[in-house]
Scaffold this motif. Structure first.
Motif, PDB file in Angstrom:
ATOM      1  N   VAL A 190      72.525  49.157  38.347  1.00 31.34           N
ATOM      2  CA  VAL A 190      71.862  49.937  39.694  1.00 31.34           C
ATOM      3  C   VAL A 190      72.564  51.281  39.631  1.00 31.34           C
ATOM      4  O   VAL A 190      71.714  52.044  40.228  1.00 31.34           O
ATOM      5  CB  VAL A 190      72.370  48.812  40.599  1.00 31.34           C
ATOM      6  N   GLU A 199      68.364  45.483  42.729  1.00 28.92           N
ATOM      7  CA  GLU A 199      67.805  46.625  43.355  1.00 28.92           C
ATOM      8  C   GLU A 199      66.447  46.543  43.333  1.00 28.92           C
ATOM      9  O   GLU A 199      65.635  46.135  42.403  1.00 28.92           O
ATOM     10  CB  GLU A 199      67.989  48.057  42.492  1.00 28.92           C
ATOM     11  N   ILE A 239      68.821  47.981  48.186  1.00 30.76           N
ATOM     12  CA  ILE A 239      69.490  47.311  47.038  1.00 30.76           C
ATOM     13  C   ILE A 239      70.519  46.315  47.775  1.00 30.76           C
ATOM     14  O   ILE A 239      71.094  46.605  48.904  1.00 30.76           O
ATOM     15  CB  ILE A 239      70.493  48.392  46.390  1.00 30.76           C
ATOM     16  N   VAL A 298      76.185  54.138  47.374  1.00 31.11           N
ATOM     17  CA  VAL A 298      74.607  53.785  47.738  1.00 31.11           C
ATOM     18  C   VAL A 298      74.048  54.555  48.438  1.00 31.11           C
ATOM     19  O   VAL A 298      72.845  54.954  48.420  1.00 31.11           O
ATOM     20  CB  VAL A 298      74.499  52.351  47.534  1.00 31.11           C
ATOM     21  N   LYS A 334      69.608  55.396  49.484  1.00 29.80           N
ATOM     22  CA  LYS A 334      69.005  53.843  49.317  1.00 29.80           C
ATOM     23  C   LYS A 334      69.557  53.216  50.476  1.00 29.80           C
ATOM     24  O   LYS A 334      70.552  53.278  51.343  1.00 29.80           O
ATOM     25  CB  LYS A 334      69.550  53.331  48.041  1.00 29.80           C
TER      26      LYS A 334
END
Length: 510
Positions: A121, A147, A152, A184, A189
């Protein structure tokens, strides 16, 4: 769509007892995250974790068989991009080397770590981090990351802190998880984190925040726990994520997800909320529509938690340019090739096993077989032919407890009492001798043990028989027995009273 998370405290037991079938039929999850699966590698094929209608990503404890473990199930219609094991990226990606004959598996001689593969990921730690400690954490099977196109998903099982050493272990795990989440989010994301955190966030999430019932040392404030403080950094008003349940139910009381089975605390709802679903605020406000607890689903000392989010536009694998499922998916495990079945078939097996459980025999029957020195001849599967004559089935060469069905069908149980000597039973025309004198000895031993025991006292609060327990905490009283109220722990008159009495060994028969 619905996402459920549940600490099952043993997936094998859940299947065998039929609880998993009931759970899936009642909740209908699209994504299912399980913790503490306790699955060993050698039992994968037996339970057929890989199914045709679900994609499963499984992390197994590599240091202690049958311990810990998490798994993420996604229905086949849910598009996904990548998946990896562990929070650090330093864990060896063993699944990439399981079938090197396939061109899309990694063909390196040495097994690469996740951060070096094209299937991870991403958003990993710097190589200067303590890779040895982080790898040790990940080898216990505590995290699976998947993901999806729009978020995620982290499925985690945070260590339990039973000592100073495990407390530090737990703190490091939460600290590294927080760091990975922030990276992340910085990458643009959305993040959803679910699982068992082994920590109640606030006083409202704990039945006994002052530690009165748990006999915690005075002065140890609920808020002073460093793991709890770090956890609240994640979910504070200025933190990166939102506690989704409290977002929808900010003032709900007695909303617990875990209870102590040994004290029967679920009967009095004397528990804690340690199972969470967290998500970044933008994702919660734009996609999530509800979050709640299934506190009436049994099978574990935890109950499931779920969120519902708006149906995201369905995307096909072709439009996402995804050629195949990630190699971490269980359907690629060589242990499971050719054994995939549908989830419905798995649930049917579970229900079938539950219906064929061996039932307990009646007390007089057990006494006759075990202690009265008898020889039992069971005529099983006796049927009647068209002419009206009884057709006896063959005798088994072993003595078995009957199932409920066979017990009802048996037409006779002949018990012949002999003198004090060895006994024999004729089975299928041949003599098969077995000794029953040991059962008589066992009966006598039990009689001596319970002949003159101390009389069970009545508790002062309810005037009911007490329970005999043993001190398991290290110290001067380790192994010593005591009496307590027989009711489950809890608040009010329905809960356990404060009665306590040491067991007096002098009253027992020498």
């Amino acid at each position: 769509m619905r996402l459920c998370t549940w600490n099952v405290n043993g997936l094998e037991s859940l299947f065998r007892k039929g609880y998993f079938a009931d759970f899936v039929y009642r909740t209908s999850p699209d994504i299912l995250c399980l913790q503490e699966t306790k699955i060993s590698r050698r039992k994968l094929a037996q339970w057929s974790i890989s199914t045709r209608d679900w994609n499963c990503f499984l992390s197994i404890c590599k240091t202690n068989e049958g311990y810990s473990g998490v798994s993420t199930f996604c229905q086949s219609h849910c598009p996904l991009l990548k998946a990896e094991e562990g929070i650090s990226g330093f864990l060896p990606a063993e699944c990439l080397a399981w079938n090197p004959s396939r061109s899309w598996f990694c063909n390196q001689r040495e097994i690469p770590i996740w951060r070096e593969t094209a299937y991870s990921v991403g958003y990993h730690f710097e190589t200067t981090e303590n890779s040895e400690l982080l790898t040790k954490l990940d080898k216990e099977g505590r995290c699976v990351i998947v993901e999806f196109p729009f978020f995620i998903l982290f499925n985690v099982y945070v260590p339990f802190d039973s000592s100073d050493e495990t407390f530090e272990y737990k703190y490091i795990f939460i600290e590294r998880l927080l760091k990975r989440i922030k990276m992340v989010l910085e990458g643009g994301k959305n993040v959803v984190v679910c699982g068992d955190f082994n920590c109640a966030r606030e006083r409202i999430d704990h039945c006994d925040p002052e530690g009165i019932f748990q006999n915690k040392p005075r002065g140890s404030l609920f808020e002073s726990d460093s793991c709890r403080q770090l956890f609240n950094v994640i979910c504070s008003s200025e933190g990166p994520l939102v506690d989704v349940f409290r977002y929808f139910h900010p003032e709900r009381l007695d909303a617990y997800t875990c209870w102590n089975n040994q004290t029967g605390a679920r009967k009095t709802n004397f528990g804690t909320r340690i199972d969470y679903i967290l998500a970044n605020r933008a994702f919660v406000e734009n996609f999530i529509t509800n979050c709640d607890i299934f506190n009436d689903i049994y099978g574990s000392d935890h109950c499931p938690v779920y969120i519902e989010f708006r149906s995201i536009v369905s995307l096909s694998a072709e439009s996402l340019h995804v050629e195949r499922l990630p190699p971490f998916c269980c359907q690629h495990f060589p242990d499971l090739l050719g054994s995939q079945q549908s989830l419905k078939d798995m649930m049917k097996i579970s229900i079938h096993d539950k219906s064929n459980k061996i039932v307990e025999m009646r007390p007089h029957f057990v006494e006759a077989t075990a202690f009265n020195r008898t020889c039992i001849t069971m005529k099983s599967d006796t049927s009647t032919s068209e002419e009206g004559h009884s057709q006896e089935g063959k005798y088994d060469d072993t003595i078995r407890l009957p199932t409920k069905r066979n017990f009802e069908k048996s037409t006779s149980i002949e018990m012949d009492t002999f003198s004090n000597r060895e006994y024999s039973s004729t089975v299928s025309g041949s003599e098969n001798c077995f000794h029953v004198t040991k059962y008589q000895k066992a009966k006598e031993d039990w009689r001596k043990l319970f002949h003159n025991l101390q009389k069970v006292p009545l508790c002062s609060g309810h005037n009911e028989p007490c329970l005999l327990r043993t001190v398991k905490k290290k110290g001067a009283n380790l192994g010593r027995k005591f009496y307590v109220c027989g009711r489950p722990i809890g608040k009010g008159v329905e809960g356990r009273c404060n009665f306590f009495l040491w067991y007096d060994n002098r009253d027992t028969r020498s």
